[in-house]
Design a protein around this motif. Sequence first.
Motif, short mmCIF file in Angstrom:
data_model
loop_
_atom_site.label_atom_id
_atom_site.label_comp_id
_atom_site.label_asym_id
_atom_site.label_seq_id
_atom_site.Cartn_x
_atom_site.Cartn_y
_atom_site.Cartn_z
N UNK A 183 0.83 -1.21 0.00
CA UNK A 183 0.00 0.00 0.00
C UNK A 183 0.86 1.25 0.00
N UNK A 184 1.94 1.24 0.75
CA UNK A 184 2.81 2.43 0.81
C UNK A 184 3.35 2.77 -0.58
N UNK A 185 3.67 1.76 -1.35
CA UNK A 185 4.17 1.98 -2.71
C UNK A 185 3.11 2.65 -3.58
N UNK A 186 1.88 2.14 -3.49
CA UNK A 186 0.77 2.72 -4.27
C UNK A 186 0.53 4.16 -3.82
N UNK A 187 0.51 4.35 -2.51
CA UNK A 187 0.25 5.68 -1.94
C UNK A 187 1.31 6.68 -2.40
N UNK A 188 2.57 6.25 -2.42
CA UNK A 188 3.65 7.13 -2.85
C UNK A 188 3.52 7.51 -4.32
N UNK A 189 3.26 6.52 -5.17
CA UNK A 189 3.14 6.77 -6.61
C UNK A 189 1.96 7.68 -6.91
N UNK A 190 0.84 7.44 -6.23
CA UNK A 190 -0.40 8.16 -6.52
C UNK A 190 -0.62 9.41 -5.67
N UNK A 191 0.24 9.64 -4.68
CA UNK A 191 0.07 10.82 -3.83
C UNK A 191 -1.17 10.74 -2.96
N UNK A 192 -1.44 9.56 -2.43
CA UNK A 192 -2.61 9.32 -1.60
C UNK A 192 -2.14 8.96 -0.19
N UNK A 193 -2.87 9.38 0.81
CA UNK A 193 -2.56 9.03 2.20
C UNK A 193 -2.61 7.51 2.37
N UNK A 194 -1.59 6.94 3.03
CA UNK A 194 -1.55 5.51 3.27
C UNK A 194 -2.78 5.07 4.07
N UNK A 195 -3.12 5.83 5.08
CA UNK A 195 -4.25 5.48 5.94
C UNK A 195 -5.57 5.46 5.14
N UNK A 196 -5.77 6.45 4.31
CA UNK A 196 -6.98 6.52 3.49
C UNK A 196 -7.01 5.37 2.48
N UNK A 197 -5.88 5.11 1.85
CA UNK A 197 -5.81 4.03 0.87
C UNK A 197 -6.05 2.68 1.53
N UNK A 198 -5.57 2.50 2.75
CA UNK A 198 -5.83 1.25 3.49
C UNK A 198 -7.33 1.02 3.66
N UNK A 199 -8.07 2.08 3.96
CA UNK A 199 -9.52 1.96 4.13
C UNK A 199 -10.18 1.53 2.81
N UNK A 200 -9.74 2.15 1.73
CA UNK A 200 -10.33 1.84 0.42
C UNK A 200 -10.00 0.41 -0.01
N UNK A 256 -9.28 -2.04 1.89
CA UNK A 256 -10.02 -2.94 2.78
C UNK A 256 -11.43 -3.19 2.25
N UNK A 257 -12.10 -2.15 1.78
CA UNK A 257 -13.43 -2.31 1.19
C UNK A 257 -13.38 -3.14 -0.10
N UNK A 258 -12.37 -2.87 -0.92
CA UNK A 258 -12.23 -3.61 -2.17
C UNK A 258 -11.90 -5.08 -1.91
N UNK A 259 -11.14 -5.32 -0.85
CA UNK A 259 -10.83 -6.70 -0.46
C UNK A 259 -12.10 -7.41 0.02
N UNK A 260 -12.88 -6.74 0.86
CA UNK A 260 -14.13 -7.32 1.37
C UNK A 260 -15.10 -7.64 0.22
N UNK A 315 -0.73 -6.46 -1.85
CA UNK A 315 -2.05 -6.69 -2.44
C UNK A 315 -1.93 -6.98 -3.92
N UNK A 316 -2.87 -7.81 -4.39
CA UNK A 316 -2.97 -8.14 -5.81
C UNK A 316 -4.45 -8.12 -6.19
N UNK A 317 -4.71 -7.99 -7.46
CA UNK A 317 -6.09 -8.09 -7.94
C UNK A 317 -6.57 -9.53 -7.75
#
Length: 146
Positions: A28-45, A47-51, A65-67
Amino acid sequence: MKLSTRSRYGIRGMLELAISYGKGPVQIKSIADVEGISVKYLEQLISQLKAAGLVRSVRGPKGGYILAEEPAKITLFKVFQVLEGPVIPLECLDESGGGSCDRVAECILRPVWKDLRDAVKGVLTKVTFQDLVDKVNSGEQLDFQI
């Protein structure tokens, strides 16, 4: 109609996973860094996509994470639905009974709002994450006609 950061960031996160599909898990940290998104916020998203079964987690030191399925099988609409819910530009179109209007029976604009809903859904359903990956790899701009 304005998309929230939930769907915009969630789709961007999913795109990063789609770009890396078949190459192993992405943290997640890698995605967050590339996309400029908060790690905490991305974790929430994520988590929903995983569920919802769109993303899987891989444990271990090289985990992440993987698709859950190939990018060609995941549409933008699937992600949008998980993060935003149904496409409902106005409450009178909420078929679950969540909202209504006193003027539904005589509303001349209701067919227009239905067309708007259907057009948005049509575009989001038409575009897969493989389409986006192909565009990224070719350097082309997105241009999907409905």
